[in-house]
Motif scaffolding. Structure first.
Motif, PDB file in Angstrom:
ATOM      1  N   PHE A  52       0.848  -1.201   0.000  1.00 13.76           N
ATOM      2  CA  PHE A  52       0.000   0.000   0.000  1.00 13.76           C
ATOM      3  C   PHE A  52       0.878   1.243   0.000  1.00 13.76           C
ATOM      4  N   PRO A  53       0.528   2.252  -0.813  1.00 15.59           N
ATOM      5  CA  PRO A  53       1.262   3.515  -0.722  1.00 15.59           C
ATOM      6  C   PRO A  53       1.002   4.143   0.659  1.00 15.59           C
ATOM      7  N   ILE A  54       1.837   5.052   1.080  1.00 12.09           N
ATOM      8  CA  ILE A  54       1.644   5.728   2.370  1.00 12.09           C
ATOM      9  C   ILE A  54       1.365   7.200   2.118  1.00 12.09           C
ATOM     10  N   SER A  55       0.288   7.708   2.714  1.00  8.77           N
ATOM     11  CA  SER A  55      -0.128   9.090   2.498  1.00  8.77           C
ATOM     12  C   SER A  55       0.875  10.063   3.116  1.00  8.77           C
ATOM     13  N   THR A  56       1.187  11.130   2.369  1.00  9.55           N
ATOM     14  CA  THR A  56       2.184  12.080   2.871  1.00  9.55           C
ATOM     15  C   THR A  56       1.584  13.442   3.215  1.00  9.55           C
ATOM     16  N   VAL A  57       0.317  13.664   2.843  1.00 10.23           N
ATOM     17  CA  VAL A  57      -0.293  14.958   3.128  1.00 10.23           C
ATOM     18  C   VAL A  57      -0.744  14.972   4.585  1.00 10.23           C
ATOM     19  N   GLU A  58      -0.343  16.032   5.305  1.00  9.82           N
ATOM     20  CA  GLU A  58      -0.566  16.064   6.750  1.00  9.82           C
ATOM     21  C   GLU A  58      -2.036  15.997   7.130  1.00  9.82           C
ATOM     22  N   SER A  59      -2.895  16.676   6.334  1.00 10.20           N
ATOM     23  CA  SER A  59      -4.312  16.726   6.706  1.00 10.20           C
ATOM     24  C   SER A  59      -5.029  15.409   6.415  1.00 10.20           C
ATOM     25  N   HIS A  60      -4.339  14.426   5.854  1.00 16.41           N
ATOM     26  CA  HIS A  60      -4.955  13.126   5.585  1.00 16.41           C
ATOM     27  C   HIS A  60      -4.368  12.077   6.522  1.00 16.41           C
ATOM     28  N   LYS A  61      -5.258  11.400   7.219  1.00 14.86           N
ATOM     29  CA  LYS A  61      -4.787  10.280   8.029  1.00 14.86           C
ATOM     30  C   LYS A  61      -4.808   9.063   7.137  1.00 14.86           C
ATOM     31  N   GLY A  62      -3.826   8.189   7.304  1.00 11.29           N
ATOM     32  CA  GLY A  62      -3.796   7.041   6.421  1.00 11.29           C
ATOM     33  C   GLY A  62      -4.223   5.746   7.059  1.00 11.29           C
ATOM     34  N   LYS A  63      -5.501   5.428   6.945  1.00 11.53           N
ATOM     35  CA  LYS A  63      -5.912   4.088   7.374  1.00 11.53           C
ATOM     36  C   LYS A  63      -7.161   3.621   6.646  1.00 11.53           C
ATOM     37  N   LEU A  64      -7.322   2.314   6.640  1.00  9.90           N
ATOM     38  CA  LEU A  64      -8.537   1.707   6.106  1.00  9.90           C
ATOM     39  C   LEU A  64      -9.448   1.402   7.286  1.00  9.90           C
ATOM     40  N   ILE A  65     -10.709   1.721   7.111  1.00 15.71           N
ATOM     41  CA  ILE A  65     -11.700   1.482   8.168  1.00 15.71           C
ATOM     42  C   ILE A  65     -12.779   0.554   7.610  1.00 15.71           C
ATOM     43  N   PHE A  66     -13.146  -0.430   8.390  1.00 19.47           N
ATOM     44  CA  PHE A  66     -14.160  -1.404   7.967  1.00 19.47           C
ATOM     45  C   PHE A  66     -15.295  -1.379   8.966  1.00 19.47           C
ATOM     46  N   GLY A  67     -16.519  -1.335   8.480  1.00 19.37           N
ATOM     47  CA  GLY A  67     -17.628  -1.325   9.424  1.00 19.37           C
ATOM     48  C   GLY A  67     -18.960  -1.202   8.734  1.00 19.37           C
ATOM     49  N   LYS A  90      -0.921   4.423 -11.375  1.00 19.61           N
ATOM     50  CA  LYS A  90      -1.209   3.029 -10.993  1.00 19.61           C
ATOM     51  C   LYS A  90      -1.243   2.892  -9.467  1.00 19.61           C
ATOM     52  N   GLU A  91      -0.305   3.563  -8.794  1.00 21.46           N
ATOM     53  CA  GLU A  91      -0.287   3.513  -7.322  1.00 21.46           C
ATOM     54  C   GLU A  91      -1.541   4.175  -6.747  1.00 21.46           C
ATOM     55  N   VAL A  92      -1.953   5.287  -7.364  1.00 20.60           N
ATOM     56  CA  VAL A  92      -3.156   5.986  -6.897  1.00 20.60           C
ATOM     57  C   VAL A  92      -4.377   5.062  -7.019  1.00 20.60           C
ATOM     58  N   ALA A  93      -4.390   4.263  -8.085  1.00 19.12           N
ATOM     59  CA  ALA A  93      -5.542   3.397  -8.362  1.00 19.12           C
ATOM     60  C   ALA A  93      -5.472   2.059  -7.626  1.00 19.12           C
ATOM     61  N   PHE A  94      -4.309   1.716  -7.107  1.00 22.34           N
ATOM     62  CA  PHE A  94      -4.091   0.402  -6.494  1.00 22.34           C
ATOM     63  C   PHE A  94      -5.160   0.022  -5.448  1.00 22.34           C
ATOM     64  N   PRO A  95      -5.477   0.913  -4.490  1.00 21.34           N
ATOM     65  CA  PRO A  95      -6.480   0.531  -3.481  1.00 21.34           C
ATOM     66  C   PRO A  95      -7.844   0.176  -4.088  1.00 21.34           C
ATOM     67  N   VAL A  96      -8.191   0.822  -5.197  1.00 18.62           N
ATOM     68  CA  VAL A  96      -9.484   0.527  -5.844  1.00 18.62           C
ATOM     69  C   VAL A  96      -9.457  -0.888  -6.423  1.00 18.62           C
ATOM     70  N   GLN A  97      -8.318  -1.261  -6.979  1.00 21.98           N
ATOM     71  CA  GLN A  97      -8.199  -2.613  -7.535  1.00 21.98           C
ATOM     72  C   GLN A  97      -8.229  -3.658  -6.422  1.00 21.98           C
TER      73      GLN A  97
END
Ligand code: HPA
Length: 270
Positions: A52-67, A90-97
């Motif tokens: 998984f790529p890692i988010s670098t923008v400060e205002s974005h927290k990087g996690k997947l939430i399931f519920g 391709k990296e931007v689209a990876f989570p969608v795939q």
């Protein structure tokens, strides 16, 4: 590539007790409040997910939430990946795939965008009815992954009309107006010059932003229905004023309750 996508999907399934989301949600700038309404079952930090790529923008927290949200099983990307951060399309689209292999059938996206249509006001919500890809490429270039979708993807209905109608009904019910328009996606990170805003209006765009288009292309390839909504955070016609990023974030936060309501209601009716 297919192996990497499948490995990541398997890791997520193993880490979430085989959780099967039906709906994927990508949360954009200042729109994290939707998470407060989710009955959270699992959370995984991006940095703990293989490939998984890692988010670098400060205002974005990087996690997947399931519920569960509005009675549906959802996977939420809290923090997204932008091309301007240095990720490939391709990296931007990876989570969608990856979502495709988790069973996601519908993808919902929010973003912040500049308003090009002269009838728009700061803080308006704009449902995206179509887009123009102004990124220098797209995530599907290269060998096609047949297991995800066909070589030549039909972009006939990029944003599902049924979802747009449901969103319009939801906005009606809660008595707020929503705009409907064309989003143009650019690489960024610089904003546009006045001449560029004018050009983007001439080519048919109502709003401009730096995200969403790569993810939607990947989703359409994977036969996932899409819905996206922009918060118009700044006005890009008439006398163009300097953009204040804090002002953009504040406007997004002001619009958040309306957007949250819209998404919750939409999800309920999917
Ligand atoms: N341009 C590009 N992206 C944006 C803008 C803009 O004016 N506003 C919010 N995101």
């Amino acid at each position: 590539m297919l192996k990497k996508i499948k490995n990541t999907a398997e890791f997520i399934q193993d880490s979430t007790n085989q959780f099967q989301p039906q709906i994927g949600i990508i949360l954009g700038t200042g729109l994290g409040g939707l998470v407060n309404d989710v009955n959270i079952e699992h959370e995984i930090e991006y940095e703990d997910i293989p490939s998984f790529p890692i988010s670098t923008v400060e205002s974005h927290k990087g996690k997947l939430i399931f519920g569960e949200l509005s009675g549906k099983k959802v996977i939420i990307m809290q923090g997204r990946f932008h091309y301007y951060e240095g990720y490939s399309l391709k990296e931007v689209a990876f989570p969608v795939q990856v979502m495709k292999f988790l069973g996601v059938k519908t993808l919902l996206i929010s973003n912040a965008a500049g308003g090009l249509n002269s009838s728009y006001k700061k803080g308006d919500l704009m449902v995206i009815k179509d887009h123009i890809n102004h990124f220098p490429g797209n995530p599907l270039i290269g060998e096609n992954i047949e297991e995800i979708g066909p070589r030549f993807v039909d972009m006939y209905e990029p944003y599902a009309n049924t979802l747009i109608s449901k969103a319009e009904a939801a906005a009606n019910k809660h008595e707020f107006t929503i705009q409907k328009g064309v989003y143009v996606g650019l690489p960024g990170p610089m904003l546009e010059t006045p001449a560029e805003y004018n050009y983007l209006r001439i080519i048919g765009a109502d709003a401009v932003g730096m995200s969403t288009v790569p993810e939607v292309i990947a989703a359409k390839h994977a036969n996932i229905n899409c819905f996206a909504c922009s918060i118009i955070t700044d006005i890009c016609f008439g006398e163009i004023k300097p953009v204040d990023i804090q002002d953009i974030i504040n406007t997004a936060m002001e619009a958040e309750p309306r957007l949250t309501l819209l998404f919750k209601e939409l999800i309920y009716h999917i």
